[in-house]
Motif scaffolding. Structure first.
Motif, short mmCIF file in Angstrom:
data_model
loop_
_atom_site.label_atom_id
_atom_site.label_comp_id
_atom_site.label_asym_id
_atom_site.label_seq_id
_atom_site.Cartn_x
_atom_site.Cartn_y
_atom_site.Cartn_z
N ALA A 88 0.78 -1.56 0.37
CA ALA A 88 0.59 0.01 -0.03
C ALA A 88 0.57 1.60 0.02
CB ALA A 88 -0.82 -0.11 0.89
N ALA A 89 1.67 1.14 0.65
CA ALA A 89 2.85 2.29 0.67
C ALA A 89 3.38 3.01 -0.77
CB ALA A 89 4.38 2.22 2.06
N ARG A 144 4.98 6.21 -1.09
CA ARG A 144 6.05 5.93 -0.19
C ARG A 144 6.58 5.43 -0.03
NH1 ARG A 144 4.26 6.73 5.39
NH2 ARG A 144 3.29 4.96 5.38
N HIS A 145 8.22 4.90 -1.36
CA HIS A 145 9.04 4.21 -1.50
C HIS A 145 10.17 3.65 -0.81
CE1 HIS A 145 6.56 4.49 -5.74
NE2 HIS A 145 7.50 5.60 -5.13
N ARG A 194 6.33 17.58 -5.67
CA ARG A 194 5.84 17.23 -5.13
C ARG A 194 5.85 15.13 -5.19
NH1 ARG A 194 0.48 15.60 -7.82
NH2 ARG A 194 0.64 16.65 -10.20
N ALA A 195 6.70 14.36 -6.21
CA ALA A 195 7.20 13.76 -6.15
C ALA A 195 7.87 13.36 -5.40
CB ALA A 195 7.81 13.24 -7.72
N PRO A 196 7.91 11.82 -4.82
CA PRO A 196 8.82 11.01 -3.28
C PRO A 196 9.70 10.51 -3.99
CG PRO A 196 7.02 9.51 -3.79
CD PRO A 196 6.32 11.17 -5.40
N ASP A 197 10.87 10.67 -3.44
CA ASP A 197 11.99 9.63 -3.90
C ASP A 197 12.65 10.12 -5.14
OD1 ASP A 197 10.25 6.72 -1.78
OD2 ASP A 197 11.23 8.77 -0.41
#
Length: 959
Positions: free
Chosen positions: A419-420, A425-426, A639-642
């Motif tokens: 789910a993460a 949320r890698h 706003r993009a993660p990792d």
């Protein structure tokens, strides 16, 4: 679509309600869903569930609409009572397209009004669904009205702000910001409510205390607070409390229960929770409705607060012990299935929220696990992420957790990791998967291998490519010998993928073919598609582009068949890469951007979408479409993660470097460095080391530049991506030639001859495999010309060849640089007219691009060599093909044929053929038209039409 924004109480809901009544009287169908603020967590697809439920409960539901709802099997399966019917891997595409199909069929019968109230509280899945519907509706009789607060609610819920930003980009979307009433409007409101004009003194007091807010003004007028002699506070809470004090005890109890439930409440649930008989409940409800506190809801036999602000005041006035008691009673009632039985993902999340608010930890744990699993089943990953994280937080605080949750901690951790991962949320997914691995026994190698396969995927997405490859290799070692299982095919496909990303194409091809054979034997289409995506890139890099495209298109078709957005995305990404390597940058950018828009529609742009956008931005940069590249990049960079946006940051740094914005280029490069800290994939580290070298050269630090090249060559050792080596060598040779031209001290440096040999060896290796890579050949020509410049040789032909190659690739910046060096060589040979012509061409290209540094170098050469720049001629047009000089893509030529007929973007969109029999979007046409105008060298359609007519292109000849 109309987005109605404004402060709480300004009249958004009233406006939507009046619109719904007008639409109903005109024979429209209407759908109303309200987003709910939850004490804990979100309700996946909450307003969709409520709207569908209210439609099914409508006593006077039109027969045609009832038939559509009754036969929509996909929608019924999505919200089935039995969660097992959802299937573990139900694709989000199926869910979204089912809703889209319902909307399309309903609007085919009658115009359809969709009202979404309080979008500022929307769950992520609803937002993704809304974006999908908005992007895909075409020529349907649908009006979507969404109300949203304009004050601080959005800052605390960034997904809402991001969704609104995306929706407002659509040409079909308008925004209406409702302002508070002015004095005259307040007077009209008062006269309407009171039946007579309000005295000036009281109107002054109304204006002062309500500040023009419609809801506050109505409350002040209806409570008679303005006529009190005492200076009563004008705060809403006081007004609401004064009104509630007039209610009977039963009515107050009903209102307090309604505030605890939070959403629109059926009377059966009110009766169950309040413990009142039907007669007492009816009497209390009538009192609450008569007082204006509650109003009849959109569903039959349901009630809601007249305004959400009243609900907030009522709930916050409850003592904590009262809140916990009521939440406990509500949770029990919902758990018994007295409400929302047809919508388990929503009901489960609601039950979990109430048990959490009741502080009943064992029940909260069980409910959170159940709600998280159901949310995953309908691809509501952000909501699943929240529920499963909540379950993990409760795990150690609850006795008998395994029994209550119905699963082991290792399984819960794996669910939470997945789910993460899909929630973007890698890094968290990696942490959770590692925790799950520590929970598993070494006596269960097959189970550990399956987990390692997932861990490898998460690690790569988090930017740790070596750890990812290690995980896949360990998973393969743990596979039981002699067995041929689905997990084996999945692990083989994943390992092949990682080997391909590391540039080990021959090894990857062998493993991918093994995975495909096993997947076909087992009928595992998802694993076959995944391995085919990898094999396609391997074949392209190993010199068989025809087989590569065949494999990628088969992978695409399989992924579409099984509804896997992830593998559709990979197929599109790899196809764009293959086009890029073949020198077809325009097509590569177009394919990558189409793929990214698809991921936006499905709400998964933070995964494969980031890779696609990186491909597009990189291609657009090399095409010289820098403003467009930056505009697209901005959709993720904030706003993009990792590590998913590292390639975008590298491309942006290169653009800023070419423009002369060195400080900004350094910032982008630093971000890319941070994101690539543990990523050793050639596709990342090659461009990153090249960027480091370019930045050092821009600062005049050749030693640092050569060190970056040396580091890059070491990082690429053993890779079969020789084209990256060629580019590094060309950059190094440019720096060495610059040092010689400035007669600087030689310092420690790589040998020019060795660099040139390395570049030539790289292109020879590509040619030996039959890999067509025209950009590498152009880079080699540049390296050879720079080597000659280092040796002091004046060879204009070498620079003409470089310019010719990059011009053929439609890469204007390196072509302009080559023309500058050509002018320099010709000037040194005292061929000033030819030098002036080359300098003029270079300056014109550099100026159009905004390449300030190159413009300065050209101007310095012009001054030093006393060159006179000629006027730039207009582009010649071939009599046989007047558009040949403008290098339009096949799709752009189709659009030009329709442009000359005077069509609008919308009309063009309806006429363009699409390979998948889908409608081309108006926005896509708009992007194409912008590209066409840029290539034609004009600013608007009028100028374009004039030029096209001058070229002899008109409706009668365009075909």
């Amino acid at each position: 679509m109309l987005l109605v924004s404004g402060e709480a109480g300004v009249g958004k809901s009233r406006l939507a309600g009046e619109l719904r009544r007008d639409a109903a009287s005109a024979g429209w169908y209407s759908f109303v869903g309200r987003c709910v603020e939850m004490v804990v967590g979100d309700l996946p697809y909450g307003p969709v569930a409520e709207g569908l439920r209210s439609l099914r409960e409508e006593a006077m539901l039109p027969p045609a609409l009832g038939e559509i709802l009754g036969t929509n099997a996909d929608i019924q399966e999505l919200f089935a009572t039995d969660p097992t019917s959802l299937g573990k891997d139900l694709a989000r595409r199926r869910t979204f397209e089912s809703v889209l199909g319902l909307v399309a069929r309903a609007s085919g019968e009658q115009p359809l009004l969709i009202v979404l109230e309080d979008l500022h509280w929307a769950d992520s899945s609803t937002l993704a669904l809304l974006r999908f519907v908005a992007h895909n509706l075409r020529r349907h009789r649908v009006l979507v009205v969404a109300t949203c607060r304009s004050e601080g609610d959005l800052t605390s819920r960034p997904p809402v702000g991001q969704a609104l930003e995306d929706l407002l980009r659509l040409r079909s979307t308008e925004q209406l910001d409702l302002a508070p009433f002015n004095r005259e409007e307040l007077a009209q409101l008062a006269a309407r409510l009171l039946g007579q004009p309000l005295e000036p003194e009281l109107l002054d007091r109304l204006e002062q205390r309500s500040d023009g807010n419609a809801f506050l003004a109505e409350e002040l007028l209806s409570s008679q607070a303005l006529r009190e002699d005492a200076d009563l506070p004008s705060r809403l809470a006081t007004i609401v409390r004064v009104r509630l004090a007039t209610l009977s005890a039963d009515a107050r109890a009903i209102v307090q229960v309604a505030a605890t439930i939070g959403r629109e409440i059926p009377d059966e649930l009110l009766s169950e929770v309040c413990g009142l008989d039907e007669e007492t409940l009816t009497r209390g409800l009538r009192t609450a409705v008569s007082a204006g506190t509650l109003v009849p809801g959109s569903g039959r036999g349901s009630y809601a607060f007249r305004h959400w602000l009243v609900k907030e005041v009522v709930y916050r006035d409850l003592l904590p012990i009262e809140q916990r008691r009521l939440h406990r009673v509500v949770a029990r009632a919902l758990s018994r299935g007295l409400e929302t039985a047809a919508f388990p993902p929503v009901a489960a999340a609601e039950v979990a929220a109430h048990w959490s608010a009741a502080h009943d930890l064992p029940q909260a744990l069980a409910a959170a696990v159940h709600a998280g699993g159901l949310a995953v089943g309908v691809n509501a990953f952000a909501e699943a992420d929240g529920q499963l994280e909540r379950a993990l937080a409760l795990w150690g605080r609850v006795a008998e957790h395994d029994r209550l949750a119905g699963l082991e901690l290792a399984d819960l951790l794996q669910q939470a990791a997945e789910a993460a991962r899909w929630a973007g949320r890698h890094g968290r997914a990696v942490d959770l998967a590692n925790r799950a691995r520590r929970e598993l026994s070494e006596a269960e190698p097959a189970r550990v291998a399956v987990l390692l396969e997932k861990l490898g995927r998460y690690q790569w997405e988090a930017g740790d490519s070596q750890a990812s490859l290690d995980a896949y290799e360990e998973a393969r070692r743990l596979l039981p010998a002699g067995e041929r299982r689905l997990a084996d095919a999945r692990i083989l496909a994943g390992q092949a993928h990682m080997l391909m990303l590391r540039g080990r194409f021959q090894e990857s091809r062998t493993v991918a073919e093994e995975a495909i054979e096993l997947a076909q034997e087992l009928g595992a289409k998802a694993e076959e598609s995944h391995a085919l995506c990898t094999l396609g890139t391997d074949l392209g890099m190993l010199g068989d582009p025809v087989a590569a495209e065949r494999a990628l298109r088969k992978a695409w078709a399989l992924a579409k068949e099984i509804g896997s957005i992830e593998d559709v995305s990979r197929a599109i990404t790899n196809l764009a890469d293959t086009l890029d390597f073949s020198g077809k940058l325009e097509e590569a950018a177009e394919v990558a951007l189409e793929g990214f828009e698809m991921t936006v529609r499905y709400g998964v742009e933070f995964n494969a979408g980031g890779v696609m956008l990186g491909n597009a931005v990189s291609a657009l940069r090399r095409l010289g479409r820098w403003d467009e590249a930056e505009r697209h990049a901005a959709r993720l960079t904030d706003r993009a993660p990792d590590g998913i946006i590292a390639p975008i940051q590298i491309a942006l740094a290169n653009i800023c470097l070419a423009r002369g914005d060195l400080a900004v280029a350094r910032d982008h490069a630093a971000t890319a460095e941070r994101l690539c800290l543990r990523n050793t994939d050639p596709q990342y580290c090659g461009p990153l080391h090249t960027l480091r070298a370019e930045l050092a050269l821009a600062h005049g630090d050749l030693d640092a530049a050569l060190q970056a090249v040396d580091d890059g060559l070491a990082a690429l050792a053993g890779s079969e991506e020789e084209y990256l080596v060629v580019k590094l060598c060309a950059v190094a040779l440019r720096g060495i030639a610059d040092r010689r031209a400035r007669r600087s001290a030689p310092g420690t440096e790589l040998k020019p001859g060795e660099l040139l040999d390395l570049a030539e060896h790289g292109v020879a290796a590509l040619a030996a495999r039959g890999t067509p890579f025209p950009e590498a050949e152009a880079d080699l020509a540049s390296a050879q010309a720079e080597a000659a410049r280092y040796r002091g040789e004046l060879v204009p032909e070498a620079w003409r060849e470089v310019a010719r190659r990059f011009d053929a690739l439609n890469q204007p910046f390196p072509a302009a640089y080559a023309q500058f060096r050509l002018a320099e060589a010709l000037a040194d040979l005292h061929k000033r007219p030819q030098a002036a012509k080359a300098a003029g061409t270079a300056r014109d290209l550099a100026t159009r691009l905004g390449a300030a540094g190159l413009v300065r170098d050209i101007d310095a050469l012009v001054t030093q060599a006393r060159l006179h720049l000629p006027d730039q001629p207009t582009k010649p047009a071939s009599a046989a093909d007047p558009l040949a000089a403008y290098k339009l893509t096949p799709r752009e030529r189709q659009i030009v044929e329709l442009l000359v007929e005077g069509m609008t973007n919308q009309q063009i969109a309806s006429r363009l053929p699409h390979p998948e029999d889908r409608v081309v979007s108006e926005k896509t046409v708009s992007v194409h038209v912008s590209h066409i105008l840029a290539k034609l060298g004009v600013e608007n359609r009028t100028q374009a039409m004039r030029l096209l007519h001058q070229l002899g292109i008109d409706p009668s000849t365009s075909r």
